[in-house]
Scaffold this motif. Structure first.
Motif, short mmCIF file in Angstrom:
data_model
loop_
_atom_site.label_atom_id
_atom_site.label_comp_id
_atom_site.label_asym_id
_atom_site.label_seq_id
_atom_site.Cartn_x
_atom_site.Cartn_y
_atom_site.Cartn_z
N LEU A 97 28.63 17.04 13.42
CA LEU A 97 28.94 18.19 12.43
C LEU A 97 30.25 18.99 13.08
CD1 LEU A 97 25.53 20.03 12.02
CD2 LEU A 97 26.97 18.72 10.25
N VAL A 98 30.51 18.90 14.24
CA VAL A 98 31.74 19.68 14.95
C VAL A 98 32.75 18.84 14.59
CG1 VAL A 98 32.59 20.15 17.17
CG2 VAL A 98 30.19 20.83 16.50
N PHE A 99 32.83 17.58 14.59
CA PHE A 99 33.76 16.59 14.71
C PHE A 99 33.94 15.92 13.09
CE2 PHE A 99 33.26 16.34 19.10
CZ PHE A 99 34.55 17.12 19.65
N SER A 100 33.15 16.37 12.27
CA SER A 100 33.04 16.05 10.88
C SER A 100 33.13 14.59 10.60
CB SER A 100 34.49 16.42 10.15
OG SER A 100 34.63 17.91 10.25
N ILE A 101 31.69 13.88 11.47
CA ILE A 101 31.61 12.48 11.27
C ILE A 101 30.19 12.36 10.49
CG2 ILE A 101 30.89 10.47 12.47
CD1 ILE A 101 32.55 11.65 14.74
N ALA B 156 26.86 7.43 11.74
CA ALA B 156 26.89 7.37 13.24
C ALA B 156 25.52 6.82 13.74
CB ALA B 156 26.93 8.61 13.83
N LEU B 157 24.35 7.25 13.31
CA LEU B 157 23.03 6.69 13.38
C LEU B 157 22.94 5.38 13.34
CD1 LEU B 157 20.80 9.75 12.60
CD2 LEU B 157 21.36 9.03 14.94
N GLY C 192 21.77 16.46 19.86
CA GLY C 192 22.94 16.61 20.32
C GLY C 192 23.99 15.87 19.74
N ALA C 193 23.93 14.49 19.16
CA ALA C 193 24.67 13.80 18.56
C ALA C 193 24.77 14.20 17.13
CB ALA C 193 24.13 12.33 18.49
#
Length: 86
Positions: free
Chosen positions: A47-51, A56-57, A41-42
């Motif tokens: 991918l949706v928020f271009s991060i 992030a991990l 989910g993360a």
């Protein structure tokens, strides 16, 4: 280092304090299927928020690694809950 033990203590003025020790590793092993879904989910959210997924991990791991030594004290009315992460 990943936290090893979480100690929860509930104090009430009318009764004895309740202390619970929770080992982290068995809980993580039992909840690992849910954790896999959370990581997926993360990844989708990244991918949706271009991060950057790797960044992030890495940040999530640094937050988990910084938890040992954390102490949270919460008091509501006459009940106190003390959480210590080791």
């Amino acid at each position: 280092m990943m936290p090893q033990l979480v100690t929860v203590r509930v104090e009430r003025p009318d009764q004895r304090a309740i202390r619970i020790w929770v080992p982290v590793l068995p809980v993580v092993l039992v909840l690992s299927p849910v954790m896999v879904l959370a990581v997926l989910g993360a990844a989708v959210a990244c991918l949706v928020f271009s991060i950057s997924l790797v960044r992030a991990l890495g940040t999530g791991w640094r937050v988990v690694s910084a938890l040992p030594g954390t102490r949270v004290d919460a008091e509501y009315s006459r009940t106190a809950v003390l959480v210590s992460i080791r």
